[in-house]
Design an enzyme around this catalytic site. Structure first.
Site, PDB file in Angstrom:
ATOM      1  CB  CYS A 383      -0.975  -0.028   1.178  1.00 26.00           C
ATOM      2  SG  CYS A 383      -2.294   1.214   1.071  1.00 26.00           S
ATOM      3  CG  HIS A 521      -3.609  -3.569   2.991  1.00 30.32           C
ATOM      4  ND1 HIS A 521      -2.694  -3.191   3.955  1.00 30.32           N
ATOM      5  CD2 HIS A 521      -4.094  -2.418   2.458  1.00 30.32           C
ATOM      6  CE1 HIS A 521      -2.643  -1.867   4.006  1.00 30.32           C
ATOM      7  NE2 HIS A 521      -3.476  -1.374   3.106  1.00 30.32           N
ATOM      8  CD  GLU A 523      -1.478  -6.408   5.104  1.00 26.03           C
ATOM      9  OE1 GLU A 523      -1.659  -5.246   5.520  1.00 26.03           O
ATOM     10  OE2 GLU A 523      -1.082  -6.664   3.948  1.00 26.03           O
TER      11      GLU A 523
END
Length: 548
Positions: A383, A521, A523
């Site tokens: 990001c 993102h 994750e």
């Protein structure tokens, strides 16, 4: 295991905040899943913010983003990682959101002139949230944030009490977490705080069925449990100890060892069912062996929220998931981009720059990117890290000395990063934003598709999948005007948004072993049993560089 009616399990906390309610709720949900229950987990935060999207990560930890674009408490990340179930906007609320809904209803005349009060109007809205979609589940686990006694939490505790009144106590279980501190001077565990916490809960009309006692190094004796059971009016067998652990995936095993799974199923009238935990045993066993592995990698997360590890908890989890799958011991260190630790990055095998906002610490982050680029160190920018990788490359490789982001400098001469004012939703409708919009309403949030270029590193990492879906949380983007200059010098943009606006989503350097930036993102979609491919490839790149 299909119950004829949905049961509700409320998880509350006392004595201290950050006591592990979210992890306990997640572990219990995973145990109940393995017993065949259709489960759902919900989080109710008593603070007056509408959502955590504008809250400082130093106060509240990371903001977790769901697939449908909800900005939620980090506990929803635990819920998803333990159960594999994607949460939605129906699974997270705050007192602020409840009150906004209440005021809008009152202004629209929905209460027909009634005096609007906490009871029944606020509590009814909270119960609507709790009951939502209950016909689809056997058990809904509801975590109430904060601690018993917090004034802002009282409507939520009252709503939890009313649920038992409405659906029958046989369909409701109350689980209360408390801290049992150890006094080193006297060499004993103190149960009095737990007694007072339960007393405060009783005053709200709730008698807990289970008391989970958080302890540190000292173990509770049978006498300690008997004392707590007597003074808190709880069965001795329902006093559960939860010691601190070095691996959160031990938590389901700890509760299983004390029979919490069978006791809960029996209390719900389903008989003493037993949870299957072989998968958790395998995880714990393998992570234990990795700790003694001869291969170890050191990864630096360069950020500005180094004062609280929860600020990057999903990134850390995703790295550990990948390390577990690859079979390497991974040491993760959060480095303050403004601190003295930035002076020596040579000890790190991998560098990651996570999401963030603002110009505080960007000089240190840019230095870290330069270090990774020049020294062929595996680098992942997420990001904000993606945007800074573009900025660093534009200044130091392309030679655009005035390159900047309009986030830091609205009047910059070379805005290689600019405000994102238009994009397509998944249903093909167009979403538009202005810089004058509310801070909490200018984000591109949630899952969006990204089209990958064939023959790129990203295409190979995603197993030659042409269209992927990832979660986003950003309001700035790479300026398309500068992409030709960047690509002419060796930066490849290998992923673009699928529909309409062609937002650059992935970058990689052609002459670097492993240098990637992603606008999304990754994750948020990593799971212990299904690590994210980007993190897998990132860890493998670190392993290859160090041990090849």
């Amino acid at each position: 295991m299909n119950r004829r009616s949905c049961a509700f399990i409320f998880v509350t906390g006392g004595v201290s905040s950050s006591i592990g309610k979210g992890l306990t709720t997640s572990a219990l949900a995973s145990l109940m899943q393995s017993m065949g229950f259709r489960v759902c987990i919900r989080k109710m935060d008593p603070y007056l913010n509408v959502d955590p999207g504008t809250m400082s990560p130093l106060q509240h930890g990371e903001v977790f983003v769901t697939e449908d674009g909800t900005e939620a408490d980090l506990d929803l990340g635990h819920y998803e990682r333990f159960t594999g179930i994607n949460c939605t906007h129906r699974d997270s609320t705050t007192a602020g959101r409840i009150y906004v809904d209440l005021i809008e209803r009152e202004r629209n005349g929905e209460y027909l002139g009634a005096t609007v009060q906490v009871i029944p109007h606020v509590t009814n809205l909270i119960k609507d949230f709790i009951y939502s979609g209950s016909d689809q589940y056997d058990v809904i686990l509801c975590e109430i944030g904060g601690t018993v006694g917090d004034i802002e939490g009282q409507p939520f505790f009252e709503s939890a009490r009313q649920v038992a009144y409405e659906v029958g106590k046989e369909n409701v279980i109350y689980i209360h977490l408390t801290l049992v501190p150890y006094l080193e001077a006297s060499g004993e565990l103190k149960t009095k705080p737990s007694q007072h916490s339960v007393k405060a809960l009783n005053a709200l009309g709730i008698q807990p069925d289970f008391l989970i006692c958080r302890t540190q190094s000292a173990q509770m004796s049978a006498a300690d449990k008997r004392k707590i059971a007597l003074f808190c009016n709880i069965r001795e067998g329902n006093v559960i100890e939860a010691q601190d652990v070095d691996n959160i995936y031990k938590i389901p095993l700890i509760y299983k060892e004390q029979g919490l799974d069978t006791k809960i199923s029996a209390l719900l009238g389903c008989g003493p069912l037993e949870a299957g935990v072989s998968h958790w045993k395998e995880i714990v066993g393998r992570t234990r062996s990795l700790a003694n592995s001869g291969k170890k990698l050191f990864v630096a997360i360069i950020g500005k929220y180094s004062g609280l590890c929860d600020a990057y908890i999903s990134v850390d989890s995703a790295l550990q998931h990948a390390a577990f799958a690859v079979g390497v011991n991974l040491s993760v260190q959060i480095i303050d981009a403004r601190g003295k630790d930035m002076s020596d990055l040579s000890k790190f095998d991998m560098i990651l720059i996570p999401g963030g906002f603002g110009n505080n610490g960007i000089d240190g982050k840019l230095l870290a990117i330069t270090h990774a680029r020049i020294n062929n160190i595996p680098f992942l920018g997420i990001c904000f890290g993606f945007q800074l990788a573009i900025l660093e490359f534009a200044r130091n490789v392309v030679g655009i000395k005035d390159a900047d982001s309009t986030e830091f400098n609205k009047n910059c001469k070379a805005p290689v990063i600019c405000f994102l004012d238009e994009w397509h939703r998944s249903d093909s409708s167009v979403e538009r934003r202005r810089q004058s919009s509310q801070v909490g309403g200018t984000m591109r949030l949630g899952g969006y598709n990204c089209v990958l270029k064939k023959e790129s590193k990203a295409y190979a990492i995603y197993n030659e999948t042409e269209v992927i879906s990832e979660r986003h949380r950003h309001r700035y983007e790479a300026n398309p005007h500068y992409l030709p200059e960047l690509e002419a010098k060796g930066m490849l943009f290998s992923g673009y948004s699928e529909k309409g606006c062609d937002i650059p989503e992935i970058l990689e350097l052609k002459d670097h072993p492993w240098f990637l930036g992603v606008q999304f993102h990754p994750e948020f979609k990593s799971r212990i049993f299904k690590p994210h491919p980007l993190f897998l490839s990132f860890v493998r790149a670190g392993l290859l560089r160090k041990y090849s």
